[in-house]
Design an enzyme around this catalytic site. Structure first.
Site, PDB file in Angstrom:
ATOM      1  N   LEU A 100       0.677  -1.111   0.336  1.00 25.18           N
ATOM      2  CA  LEU A 100       0.096   0.431   0.136  1.00 25.18           C
ATOM      3  C   LEU A 100       0.963   1.347   0.211  1.00 25.18           C
ATOM      4  CD1 LEU A 100      -2.528  -0.618   2.416  1.00 25.18           C
ATOM      5  CD2 LEU A 100      -3.088  -0.512   0.090  1.00 25.18           C
ATOM      6  N   ASP A 101       0.228   2.128  -0.845  1.00 23.76           N
ATOM      7  CA  ASP A 101       0.664   3.673  -0.383  1.00 23.76           C
ATOM      8  C   ASP A 101       0.855   4.096   1.056  1.00 23.76           C
ATOM      9  OD1 ASP A 101       1.183   3.685  -3.051  1.00 23.76           O
ATOM     10  OD2 ASP A 101      -0.567   4.658  -3.574  1.00 23.76           O
ATOM     11  N   VAL A 102       2.133   4.968   0.796  1.00 28.55           N
ATOM     12  CA  VAL A 102       2.317   5.407   2.472  1.00 28.55           C
ATOM     13  C   VAL A 102       1.194   6.041   3.200  1.00 28.55           C
ATOM     14  CG1 VAL A 102       3.397   7.733   1.407  1.00 28.55           C
ATOM     15  CG2 VAL A 102       4.279   6.553   3.701  1.00 28.55           C
TER      16      VAL A 102
END
Length: 232
Positions: A100-102
């Site tokens: 998942l993106d930050v």
């Protein structure tokens, strides 16, 4: 397995430090001090280091409710890593099963079982991932109908040679979408909505296949049950 490797696998010692511990007489096998690093041991042997029993770490399967500001990466950056939130021995061996993106929150699976991870992430297994997508502007009416059709057909995103796999789009509110994906391209959700002229302001993954976060609080983790592991 060589004894020095066994020590490196079950402690924080490197192979070099494990050999030094052996030479100092700190390691016993079945009650006898052993100094030879090439000594072969297996699960039937009782190995201790400074009196503490050692055991090999088996395969682990973990669910994490990832907060924003946490990265799904092995290298250290400006952000904390997902594995930094998990209190398990040899935690650095755990790999995210789909990142998942930050700034994205929600369900992350981590495991040191590569074959299991491949089953979860491979598009061939059609393991649906459900996302709650908050948009900057409402998506409704004819634009919504067009978006549903285009997502179902597949979108050709910038920089890609093949269109996305068919995805399922529905709206929970004018500015809140539910999207089910069966693959995991780089920044895919944001890029798909950008392709239809919409900006994603918040993104949350609710489930992967049969697994959902349930009541797991943000920032917390738990190990999967045997039944959950075998569901993939």
């Amino acid at each position: 397995m060589r004894l020095d490797r066994f020590l490196a696998e079950t402690t924080d010692l490197t192979r070099s430090l494990a050999k030094k511990a052996l030479h100092r007489g700190e390691v016993s096998v079945d009650g006898e001090v052993v100094k030879n690093p090439a000594t072969q041991v297996d699960a039937s042997h009782k190995v201790t280091w400074n009196g503490q029993p050692l055991a090999l770490v088996g395969l682990r399967y973990v669910m994490l409710h990832k907060p924003a500001g946490v990265e799904c990466t092995a290298r250290r950056t400006l952000y904390p890593r997902a594995i930094d939130l998990i209190a398990l021995p040899k935690v650095e061996r755990l790999q995210p099963v789909g990142r998942l993106d930050v700034d994205t929150t929600g369900l992350v699976l981590l495991s040191d079982d590569g074959q299991w991870s491949h089953r979860v992430t491979s598009p061939r297994h059609r393991c649906g991932k459900v996302y709650r997508v908050t948009l900057a502007d409402p998506l409704e009416g004819a634009a919504l109908e067009d978006a549903i059709a285009r997502f179902a057909e597949g979108l050709l995103l910038d920089g890609e040679e093949k269109p996305t796999r068919p995805a399922e789009l529905a709206m929970r509110a004018p500015e809140v979408a539910e999207l089910v994906l069966y693959e995991g391209k780089y920044h895919q959700v944001k890029r798909m909505f950008a392709a239809i002229g919409h900006h994603v302001v918040a993104l949350h993954r609710e489930s992967i296949g049969p697994l959902s976060l349930g009541e797991l609080p943000e920032g917390e983790w738990r190990e999967l049950t045997a039944e959950e592991v075998s569901a993939f």
